[in-house]
Enzyme design. Structure first.
Site, PDB file in Angstrom:
ATOM      1  N   CYS A 184      11.485  40.524   5.217  1.00 16.55           N
ATOM      2  CA  CYS A 184      10.586  39.379   5.050  1.00 16.55           C
ATOM      3  C   CYS A 184       9.157  39.889   4.999  1.00 16.55           C
ATOM      4  O   CYS A 184       8.649  40.427   5.972  1.00 16.55           O
ATOM      5  CB  CYS A 184      10.765  38.417   6.233  1.00 16.55           C
ATOM      6  SG  CYS A 184       9.417  37.258   6.440  1.00 16.55           S
ATOM      7  N   HIS A 222       4.141  20.228  28.357  1.00 13.14           N
ATOM      8  CA  HIS A 222       3.208  19.203  28.809  1.00 13.14           C
ATOM      9  C   HIS A 222       2.768  19.445  30.250  1.00 13.14           C
ATOM     10  O   HIS A 222       3.569  19.867  31.075  1.00 13.14           O
ATOM     11  CB  HIS A 222       3.850  17.817  28.705  1.00 13.14           C
ATOM     12  CG  HIS A 222       4.070  17.370  27.297  1.00 13.14           C
ATOM     13  ND1 HIS A 222       3.051  16.968  26.471  1.00 13.14           N
ATOM     14  CD2 HIS A 222       5.203  17.286  26.548  1.00 13.14           C
ATOM     15  CE1 HIS A 222       3.532  16.628  25.284  1.00 13.14           C
ATOM     16  NE2 HIS A 222       4.845  16.825  25.304  1.00 13.14           N
ATOM     17  N   CYS A 225      13.139  36.482   0.516  1.00 14.82           N
ATOM     18  CA  CYS A 225      14.073  37.097   1.461  1.00 14.82           C
ATOM     19  C   CYS A 225      15.470  36.494   1.399  1.00 14.82           C
ATOM     20  O   CYS A 225      16.416  37.127   1.850  1.00 14.82           O
ATOM     21  CB  CYS A 225      13.519  37.024   2.879  1.00 14.82           C
ATOM     22  SG  CYS A 225      13.184  35.349   3.424  1.00 14.82           S
ATOM     23  N   ILE A 281       5.675  21.609  22.827  1.00 15.39           N
ATOM     24  CA  ILE A 281       4.563  21.505  23.766  1.00 15.39           C
ATOM     25  C   ILE A 281       5.094  21.540  25.188  1.00 15.39           C
ATOM     26  O   ILE A 281       6.050  20.833  25.516  1.00 15.39           O
ATOM     27  CB  ILE A 281       3.778  20.211  23.536  1.00 15.39           C
ATOM     28  CG1 ILE A 281       3.177  20.247  22.136  1.00 15.39           C
ATOM     29  CG2 ILE A 281       2.676  20.035  24.581  1.00 15.39           C
ATOM     30  CD1 ILE A 281       2.712  18.918  21.670  1.00 15.39           C
ATOM     31  N   VAL A 306      33.535  17.846  21.321  1.00 16.31           N
ATOM     32  CA  VAL A 306      34.372  17.200  22.327  1.00 16.31           C
ATOM     33  C   VAL A 306      34.901  15.885  21.756  1.00 16.31           C
ATOM     34  O   VAL A 306      34.147  15.088  21.195  1.00 16.31           O
ATOM     35  CB  VAL A 306      33.574  16.956  23.630  1.00 16.31           C
ATOM     36  CG1 VAL A 306      34.367  16.111  24.610  1.00 16.31           C
ATOM     37  CG2 VAL A 306      33.196  18.293  24.258  1.00 16.31           C
ATOM     38  N   ILE A 312      16.909  12.224  27.412  1.00 13.04           N
ATOM     39  CA  ILE A 312      15.914  13.274  27.662  1.00 13.04           C
ATOM     40  C   ILE A 312      14.962  13.324  26.460  1.00 13.04           C
ATOM     41  O   ILE A 312      15.058  14.192  25.595  1.00 13.04           O
ATOM     42  CB  ILE A 312      16.585  14.644  27.908  1.00 13.04           C
ATOM     43  CG1 ILE A 312      17.746  14.531  28.895  1.00 13.04           C
ATOM     44  CG2 ILE A 312      15.535  15.646  28.391  1.00 13.04           C
ATOM     45  CD1 ILE A 312      17.366  14.176  30.313  1.00 13.04           C
TER      46      ILE A 312
END
Lengths: 417, 490
Positions: B402, B53, B442, B51, B176, B338
């Protein structure tokens, strides 16, 4: 629209249904026929069905899948006007019978057909559709795609397997995996009875001592990268898992055989009416759909138990398409079928008045000693099982036209447990 | 092999890392994006709700509010340049009762304070007219026309592909392990060898805390909040046109009904804090989501369900995004915590971090030949004429792999060249295996194409990286056949 070629008949799908329909139409005198197949091989599911048990009804002898397919492939070759296009995918079909296809060899091609026979078959219900909680690791296969990977491509999926669903493909795959050294821990069935043929339960499970758990399901899948185990639980009468009776089975492969869905995306595109009971198009005694000149047969119309029935029905559809092209099928009076007690589905759904029509009937639940009523006709049914088709040939005199429909029901049976 | 020396090392190829590397690729810089998974977008971003926003939900004055509104504004042009699947379909927050109408009004005030344009309150009739399939019990709505939907992984692929075509380097399967400050930057040890970087951006998602700690920075505390999503068949296309939100709860924006760009309907997500992060879905999750979604759209039926999945949001402790240089080094920027609206904000987060890097001393000189355009072939989106031309050029585009989504062998091969190495990588780039049949038909063909393109035996083709190989080996008879042939040749 791409460049258009005019042909008499386009048959979509060269599995058992499409091949039988195309051959029958050619034998009935249809000249220009295009048979379309998206795979490289003809035969649909048959080439991967390397076990025997095919042909007993149709050829009166026992054949393997590839042998059964081969007989029809030979028949196809006898008709020079019948052109087979493999590795060719149908993109669109319009109600006025334009069929657009694509392939690597020819690119886009459009056929304007006098009649179309839909014979796309069915696909397997995947895991998501039955909503099994848990992780999403590698090692989960539907039975049919695993059968392809093993029998056509020659691969082994894992070391140990659990199979959910006791339909015929699930049972066949239990045996196939065992023969290749994979340990099949169990076959699980949500229903209190198997949907597979009885002969397959004996030959594929009992002969190999593979346990069948009825009224059981997988409640959770474990394993981050690859399946590590599944949790299994019995279910109550409403199919709700009884969690406290659950147990774990370790395995690296989960095989799903949880139902087949007629593949009707093209049918919907054309605008033919579908029957919610079968998932396939509503057809009449001639296997004509609700759109004129569009026919449907085989597993796209109804998922059959036996390929033999697919061949019989599809030959009928092929002859009917030929008759339609000659203008012999005019709009005739038909009556709808009506499902009464313990009837899940009936094909065809529209009975053309005056036409002898073989019916494929499926019951809702198992029972014994019932009487099948079809209009005025009736037959005894000693054992009724949702897993096995009930056959009835409807004769014109069975129909009470005044009713406005043909009622089908099972009466007086005893539900056994 | 010489140790790569770069100006900026971005750790984590989720949507934040991808947006940042693309933004940085506008400048004359040596750039490297590293990802520990086998492919980009395989972490949190893969399972995002997709989404874009509008920014009505976020508290004014927060980074979330500022960057979400800016990000939302950047999407239309970004989509035009990069060709990812995006649609500005608008969003509507609905009220279930008279009391909730007052909450809607507060939300509208909040949104306007954040600078969200075009907000309007709808009465029951107006809501019904816009979305006739919504429950008649709903009494009103707040329409946010700037809201949109995006295919989240397609966004990440588009951003990274464009960055790479503008000279950035990408290393997958690269984890890392240690970060050591040194003169003028850092020496970074990974499972693929050492890297020298003048600047580092930590966009490692759930691994952000661990990566910061490698520098000795313990300020980033994160936990995982799981979200389950359930996807329905495309035959429900048009059930709702806008993304439908209930009023938000304390922890999340609630259970939504989302029309995807491809025409499916998706419901979710849950918001459940988890101690042991795994990606399982649960019966309880389904029951919660389905129950809530049915209160918004009562006609939704479980038999149209195609698949379920879940993802883990990296949630910080501050309630806001944590985007700032580390207190230990201005050359090390954390972009952590985040969570939602992170995907929306990502393009704005990228701009914001570029400014931070500049303040920390990174020299920025614009590239003369930066190409903002990325294009990709989607056969099903072309008309017959364009399809025919494509097939003339390369017959593989006429060969359909597909059947559910009409994806050609040409597009599968193209996806491998774009970076896919696994079945999931193909699925997310082409949709092959993603919808109705869930790969039933597929999968064998894709295994074969991957095997050919990558030059690997089929047994080594995996679902999503090492450990998830799809096949154990060859059947005994096939093995024996192979041995016989070898003997013959010997």
């Amino acid at each position: 629209m791409p460049k258009t070629k005019a042909v008499d008949l386009v048959v979509v799908g060269a599995g058992p249904a499409g091949m039988a329909a195309a051959v029958a139409a050619a034998e009935a005198g249809v000249e220009k026929i295009i048979l379309l197949e998206r795979q490289a091989e003809l035969g649909g599911i048959l080439p991967q069905c390397i076990h025997n048990g095919f042909g007993l009804r149709y050829f009166k002898e026992e054949l393997t899948g590839p042998e059964y397919a081969h007989r029809f492939v030979q028949e196809l070759k006898k008709h020079p006007g019948l052109k087979v296009k493999t590795e060719t995918m149908v993109v669109t079909i319009t109600p006025d019978r334009k069929v657009v296809t694509t392939s690597a060899t020819e690119g886009l091609v459009c056929y304007q057909a006098g009649a179309v026979i839909l014979a796309m078959g069915c696909r397997e219900r995947p895991r998501g559709a039955i909503n099994i909680p848990g992780t999403r690791p590698a090692g989960i296969y539907t039975a049919g795609s695993l059968q392809y990977l093993m029998n056509i491509e020659g691969f082994l999926p894992g070391r140990s397997a659990v199979i959910l669903g006791s339909g015929d493909i699930g049972l066949i795959m239990a045996r196939r995996l065992t023969l290749e050294g994979v340990r099949v821990k169990a076959v699980l069935e949500l229903m209190p009875y198997s949907n597979g043929l009885n002969r397959n339960i004996v030959q594929c499970l009992e002969d190999f001592q593979i346990p069948l758990y009825l009224s059981h399901t997988v409640t959770e899948i474990f394993g981050e990268k690859r399946v590590e185990k599944v949790r299994v639980a019995p279910v109550d009468k409403d199919f709700k898992p009884i969690a406290e009776k659950g147990f774990d089975l370790s395995c690296d492969t989960l095989v799903l055989s949880v139902g087949l869905i007629p593949e009707n995306e093209l049918s919907l595109q054309i605008g033919v009416e579908l029957d919610p009971a079968t998932g396939g198009p509503v057809v009449d005694s001639f296997y004509q759909t609700t759109v004129e000149g569009i026919f449907a047969c085989g597993n796209v119309a109804l998922v059959h138990d036996l390929v033999d029935d697919v061949s019989t029905e599809s030959a009928l559809a092929g002859r009917a398409a030929a008759a339609y092209l000659k203008g012999e099928i005019k709009t005739k009076r038909w009556l709808p079928v009506k499902a009464g007690r313990n009837i899940r589905s009936i094909v065809p759904q529209r009975i053309v008045v005056g036409q002898t029509t073989p019916l494929y009937i499926r019951a809702r639940y198992p029972e014994r000693n019932a009487t099948l009523h079809v209009g005025d006709g009736q037959t005894k049914q000693q054992v009724v099982s949702p897993g096995e088709t009930i056959y009835y040939t409807l004769k014109p005199e069975d129909i009470r036209t005044a009713d406005g429909w043909v009622e089908v029901s099972l009466e007086g049976g005893r539900v056994h447990d | 092999m010489s140790i790569p020396e770069v100006d900026v090392l971005v750790i984590g190829a989720g949507v934040v890392g991808a947006a940042l590397i693309r933004e940085l690729s506008r400048y004359e810089l040596d750039l490297l994006l590293v990802e520990k998974e086998v492919d980009v977008s395989f972490g949190t971003s893969k399972a995002n709700s997709g989404i874009v926003h509008s920014g009505v939900h976020d508290r004014p004055g927060t980074l979330k509010a500022q960057l979400a509104v800016r990000g939302c504004q950047l999407f239309p042009e970004l989509a035009a340049q990069l060709g990812f699947l995006y649609k500005q379909n608008g969003a509507v927050v609905v009220a279930r009762s008279r009391e909730e109408l007052a909450e809607l009004e507060k939300l509208a005030v909040n949104g306007r304070a954040n600078g969200v344009k075009g907000l309007s309150l709808l009465n029951q009739e107006e809501l019904r007219r816009l979305e006739p399939n919504l429950s008649p019990e709903l009494v009103g709505g707040l329409l946010a026309p700037s809201g949109g939907i995006v295919v989240p992984f397609d966004l990440v692929f588009a951003l990274t592909e464009n960055a790479v075509s503008n000279g950035a380097k990408l290393m997958v399967n690269t984890e890392v392990q240690a970060i050591n400050p040194e003169q003028g930057g850092f020496f970074v040890r990974t499972n693929q060898g050492g890297i020298r970087a003048k600047f580092i951006v930590n966009a490692a998602g759930l691994g952000g805390s661990e990566v910061a700690a490698m520098l000795g920075d313990d300020s980033i505390q994160l936990y995982a909040r799981k979200g389950e999503e359930y996807l329905f068949d495309r035959k429900l296309e048009g059930l709702v046109h806008r993304t439908v939100f209930p009023l938000p709860s304390q922890v999340s924006k609630g259970i939504l009904v989302i029309p995807t760009v491809e025409g499916n309907i998706m419901i979710g997500p849950t918001a459940q804090r988890v101690e042991t992060p795994d990606l399982s879905t649960s019966l309880a999750g389904w029951q919660e989501i389905y129950g809530e979604a049915r209160r918004l759209v009562p006609t939704l039926q479980p038999n149209d369900l195609i698949t379920a999945f879940s993802g883990l949001r990296a949630v910080g402790t501050t309630g806001d995004f944590m985007i700032a240089p580390s207190t230990l080094s201005p050359r090390f920027i954390n972009a952590a915590g985040i969570e939602s609206p992170g995907l929306t904000a990502a393009p704005a987060i990228a701009e914001y971090i570029v400014e931070l890097l500049k303040e920390s001393g990174l020299g920025l000189r614009r590239k003369q030949n930066f190409n903002p355009i990325r294009s990709v072939v989607r056969l099903r989106d072309l008309d017959f004429q364009a399809q025919a031309e494509l097939m003339q050029k390369d017959a593989a585009y006429g060969q359909i792999v597909c059947r559910c989504e009409m994806v050609s062998a040409g597009e599968i091969r193209d996806a491998v060249r774009r970076g896919a190495t696994t079945l999931d990588g193909i699925k997310l780039r082409t949709r092959s295996g993603m919808v109705r049949c869930q790969g039933g038909f597929c999968t064998p063909k894709i295994i074969r194409l991957l095997s050919e393109e990558l030059g690997l035996p089929p047994e080594q083709i995996s679902k999503n990286g090492p450990g998830s190989e799809l096949l154990l080996g060859r059947l005994r008879a096939v093995q024996e056949e192979g041995r016989k042939e070898e003997q013959l040749h010997a």
